[in-house]
Design a protein around this motif. Sequence first.
Motif, PDB file in Angstrom:
ATOM      1  N   TYR A  84       0.816  -1.217   0.000  1.00  0.00           N
ATOM      2  CA  TYR A  84       0.000   0.000   0.000  1.00  0.00           C
ATOM      3  C   TYR A  84       0.850   1.268   0.000  1.00  0.00           C
ATOM      4  CZ  TYR A  84      -3.610   3.370   1.046  1.00  0.00           C
ATOM      5  OH  TYR A  84      -4.443   4.445   0.981  1.00  0.00           O
ATOM      6  N   ASP A  85       1.897   1.278   0.817  1.00  0.00           N
ATOM      7  CA  ASP A  85       2.711   2.489   0.946  1.00  0.00           C
ATOM      8  C   ASP A  85       3.651   2.729  -0.230  1.00  0.00           C
ATOM      9  OD1 ASP A  85       4.147   0.217   1.797  1.00  0.00           O
ATOM     10  OD2 ASP A  85       5.505   1.450   2.993  1.00  0.00           O
ATOM     11  N   THR A  86       3.699   1.798  -1.194  1.00  0.00           N
ATOM     12  CA  THR A  86       4.543   1.995  -2.377  1.00  0.00           C
ATOM     13  C   THR A  86       3.725   2.153  -3.659  1.00  0.00           C
ATOM     14  OG1 THR A  86       4.814  -0.386  -2.770  1.00  0.00           O
ATOM     15  CG2 THR A  86       6.462   0.697  -1.351  1.00  0.00           C
ATOM     16  N   LEU A  87       2.392   2.158  -3.553  1.00  0.00           N
ATOM     17  CA  LEU A  87       1.555   2.266  -4.749  1.00  0.00           C
ATOM     18  C   LEU A  87       1.688   3.642  -5.384  1.00  0.00           C
ATOM     19  CD1 LEU A  87      -1.752   0.566  -3.558  1.00  0.00           C
ATOM     20  CD2 LEU A  87       0.051  -0.412  -4.990  1.00  0.00           C
ATOM     21  N   LYS A  88       1.950   3.634  -6.689  1.00  0.00           N
ATOM     22  CA  LYS A  88       2.009   4.853  -7.499  1.00  0.00           C
ATOM     23  C   LYS A  88       1.294   4.536  -8.806  1.00  0.00           C
ATOM     24  CE  LYS A  88       6.500   6.517  -5.934  1.00  0.00           C
ATOM     25  NZ  LYS A  88       7.818   6.992  -6.358  1.00  0.00           N
ATOM     26  N   GLY A  89       0.592   5.499  -9.341  1.00  0.00           N
ATOM     27  CA  GLY A  89      -0.073   5.258 -10.602  1.00  0.00           C
ATOM     28  C   GLY A  89      -0.434   6.537 -11.325  1.00  0.00           C
ATOM     29  N   VAL A  90      -0.579   6.394 -12.632  1.00  0.00           N
ATOM     30  CA  VAL A  90      -1.014   7.488 -13.490  1.00  0.00           C
ATOM     31  C   VAL A  90      -2.079   6.937 -14.432  1.00  0.00           C
ATOM     32  CG1 VAL A  90      -0.340   9.125 -15.290  1.00  0.00           C
ATOM     33  CG2 VAL A  90       1.218   8.668 -13.389  1.00  0.00           C
ATOM     34  N   GLU A  91      -3.251   7.559 -14.387  1.00  0.00           N
ATOM     35  CA  GLU A  91      -4.345   7.222 -15.290  1.00  0.00           C
ATOM     36  C   GLU A  91      -4.420   8.328 -16.341  1.00  0.00           C
ATOM     37  OE1 GLU A  91      -9.079   6.184 -14.998  1.00  0.00           O
ATOM     38  OE2 GLU A  91      -8.291   7.791 -13.734  1.00  0.00           O
ATOM     39  N   LEU A  92      -4.441   7.927 -17.608  1.00  0.00           N
ATOM     40  CA  LEU A  92      -4.519   8.861 -18.729  1.00  0.00           C
ATOM     41  C   LEU A  92      -5.858   8.658 -19.423  1.00  0.00           C
ATOM     42  CD1 LEU A  92      -0.958   8.139 -20.139  1.00  0.00           C
ATOM     43  CD2 LEU A  92      -1.617   9.983 -18.575  1.00  0.00           C
ATOM     44  N   ILE A  93      -6.644   9.710 -19.505  1.00  0.00           N
ATOM     45  CA  ILE A  93      -7.971   9.643 -20.113  1.00  0.00           C
ATOM     46  C   ILE A  93      -7.949  10.523 -21.353  1.00  0.00           C
ATOM     47  CG2 ILE A  93     -10.429  10.097 -19.747  1.00  0.00           C
ATOM     48  CD1 ILE A  93      -9.683   9.879 -16.663  1.00  0.00           C
ATOM     49  N   GLY A  94      -8.389   9.990 -22.468  1.00  0.00           N
ATOM     50  CA  GLY A  94      -8.377  10.792 -23.687  1.00  0.00           C
ATOM     51  C   GLY A  94      -8.915  10.041 -24.873  1.00  0.00           C
ATOM     52  N   THR A  95      -8.282  10.281 -26.016  1.00  0.00           N
ATOM     53  CA  THR A  95      -8.686   9.606 -27.248  1.00  0.00           C
ATOM     54  C   THR A  95      -7.470   8.922 -27.867  1.00  0.00           C
ATOM     55  OG1 THR A  95      -8.355  11.634 -28.538  1.00  0.00           O
ATOM     56  CG2 THR A  95     -10.598  11.186 -27.765  1.00  0.00           C
ATOM     57  N   VAL A 121      -3.989  12.774 -24.588  1.00  0.00           N
ATOM     58  CA  VAL A 121      -4.427  12.849 -23.195  1.00  0.00           C
ATOM     59  C   VAL A 121      -5.234  14.126 -22.953  1.00  0.00           C
ATOM     60  CG1 VAL A 121      -3.657  12.894 -20.789  1.00  0.00           C
ATOM     61  CG2 VAL A 121      -2.410  11.510 -22.483  1.00  0.00           C
ATOM     62  N   GLU A 122      -6.405  13.944 -22.362  1.00  0.00           N
ATOM     63  CA  GLU A 122      -7.272  15.067 -22.003  1.00  0.00           C
ATOM     64  C   GLU A 122      -7.310  15.285 -20.489  1.00  0.00           C
ATOM     65  OE1 GLU A 122     -10.986  13.938 -23.793  1.00  0.00           O
ATOM     66  OE2 GLU A 122     -10.081  13.876 -25.782  1.00  0.00           O
ATOM     67  N   LYS A 123      -7.086  14.220 -19.733  1.00  0.00           N
ATOM     68  CA  LYS A 123      -7.141  14.312 -18.272  1.00  0.00           C
ATOM     69  C   LYS A 123      -6.152  13.315 -17.678  1.00  0.00           C
ATOM     70  CE  LYS A 123     -10.285  13.761 -14.347  1.00  0.00           C
ATOM     71  NZ  LYS A 123     -11.630  13.369 -13.908  1.00  0.00           N
ATOM     72  N   VAL A 124      -5.486  13.728 -16.592  1.00  0.00           N
ATOM     73  CA  VAL A 124      -4.537  12.864 -15.890  1.00  0.00           C
ATOM     74  C   VAL A 124      -4.961  12.767 -14.429  1.00  0.00           C
ATOM     75  CG1 VAL A 124      -2.126  12.579 -15.167  1.00  0.00           C
ATOM     76  CG2 VAL A 124      -2.643  13.558 -17.422  1.00  0.00           C
ATOM     77  N   VAL A 125      -4.995  11.548 -13.920  1.00  0.00           N
ATOM     78  CA  VAL A 125      -5.243  11.298 -12.500  1.00  0.00           C
ATOM     79  C   VAL A 125      -4.014  10.551 -11.990  1.00  0.00           C
ATOM     80  CG1 VAL A 125      -6.743  10.196 -10.800  1.00  0.00           C
ATOM     81  CG2 VAL A 125      -7.728  11.146 -12.907  1.00  0.00           C
ATOM     82  N   SER A 126      -3.474  10.977 -10.853  1.00  0.00           N
ATOM     83  CA  SER A 126      -2.265  10.324 -10.345  1.00  0.00           C
ATOM     84  C   SER A 126      -2.354  10.115  -8.837  1.00  0.00           C
ATOM     85  CB  SER A 126      -1.040  11.191 -10.666  1.00  0.00           C
ATOM     86  OG  SER A 126      -1.089  12.410  -9.954  1.00  0.00           O
ATOM     87  N   TRP A 127      -1.548   9.181  -8.356  1.00  0.00           N
ATOM     88  CA  TRP A 127      -1.461   8.938  -6.920  1.00  0.00           C
ATOM     89  C   TRP A 127      -0.096   8.366  -6.578  1.00  0.00           C
ATOM     90  CZ3 TRP A 127      -4.555   6.531 -10.394  1.00  0.00           C
ATOM     91  CH2 TRP A 127      -4.291   5.190 -10.678  1.00  0.00           C
ATOM     92  N   ASP A 128       0.373   8.722  -5.402  1.00  0.00           N
ATOM     93  CA  ASP A 128       1.631   8.229  -4.863  1.00  0.00           C
ATOM     94  C   ASP A 128       1.422   8.055  -3.363  1.00  0.00           C
ATOM     95  OD1 ASP A 128       4.133   7.783  -3.807  1.00  0.00           O
ATOM     96  OD2 ASP A 128       5.091   9.471  -4.823  1.00  0.00           O
ATOM     97  N   HIS A 129       1.161   6.831  -2.950  1.00  0.00           N
ATOM     98  CA  HIS A 129       0.855   6.567  -1.545  1.00  0.00           C
ATOM     99  C   HIS A 129       2.047   6.745  -0.623  1.00  0.00           C
ATOM    100  CE1 HIS A 129      -3.089   4.137  -2.286  1.00  0.00           C
ATOM    101  NE2 HIS A 129      -3.085   5.315  -2.880  1.00  0.00           N
ATOM    102  N   GLU A 178       0.861   6.317   6.614  1.00  0.00           N
ATOM    103  CA  GLU A 178      -0.550   6.401   7.063  1.00  0.00           C
ATOM    104  C   GLU A 178      -1.408   5.578   6.122  1.00  0.00           C
ATOM    105  OE1 GLU A 178      -3.932   9.850   7.092  1.00  0.00           O
ATOM    106  OE2 GLU A 178      -1.839  10.467   7.247  1.00  0.00           O
ATOM    107  N   ARG A 179      -2.297   4.766   6.676  1.00  0.00           N
ATOM    108  CA  ARG A 179      -3.169   3.916   5.858  1.00  0.00           C
ATOM    109  C   ARG A 179      -4.628   4.293   6.131  1.00  0.00           C
ATOM    110  NH1 ARG A 179      -0.212  -1.017   4.284  1.00  0.00           N
ATOM    111  NH2 ARG A 179      -2.239  -1.893   3.829  1.00  0.00           N
ATOM    112  N   PRO A 180      -5.488   4.099   5.142  1.00  0.00           N
ATOM    113  CA  PRO A 180      -6.900   4.461   5.343  1.00  0.00           C
ATOM    114  C   PRO A 180      -7.583   3.531   6.335  1.00  0.00           C
ATOM    115  CG  PRO A 180      -6.643   3.267   3.287  1.00  0.00           C
ATOM    116  CD  PRO A 180      -5.252   3.504   3.830  1.00  0.00           C
TER     117      PRO A 180
END
Length: 156
Positions: free
Chosen positions: A79-90, A137-145, A151-153
């Motif tokens: 959980y504490d190492t999760l990183k991601g990038v979501e690319l939304i577009g065409t 790419v039209e929209k980017v969503v990212s996360w780096d835990h 801290e965990r949810p």
Amino acid sequence: MNRRDQIKMSEAEIAALLDGRHTMNIATIGRDGRPHLVAMWYGFLEGAPAFETYAKSQKVLNLRRDPRITCLVETGDTYDTLKGVELIGTGEIVEDEDRLLEAAKSVVDRYHGLPPEHLEAAARALMQKRVGVKVNVEKVVSWDHSKLGGERPGGL
């Protein structure tokens, strides 16, 4: 600051993750409206993520019908190492030989580690019966835990 803002990556962090040698999960919309999800190696074309695939593949058929695409690159095993990038577009289908060659060379260079003098020949061999897909790419969503400092949810 809310949790979402806390884990959001900067543009430089997003670029660094995408520049890494990862697999990109690619979702297109099938004829029945359901997602068609595949994992692909990717490179870059004109600064945007891109991949090459068979011209008659399901993802290309889907994109010809509906160009919407969502892509995900993620890393981490805990959980504490999760990183991601979501690319939304065409998804732009690339059939022009020069642009397709640029995309194919980028993929070959990133994943096959060939010496520069063999790069173009390998890319041309890869291009047979294939097209490129440039992700506009039209929209980017990212996360780096890791930004949560352990801290965990929900007290997990």
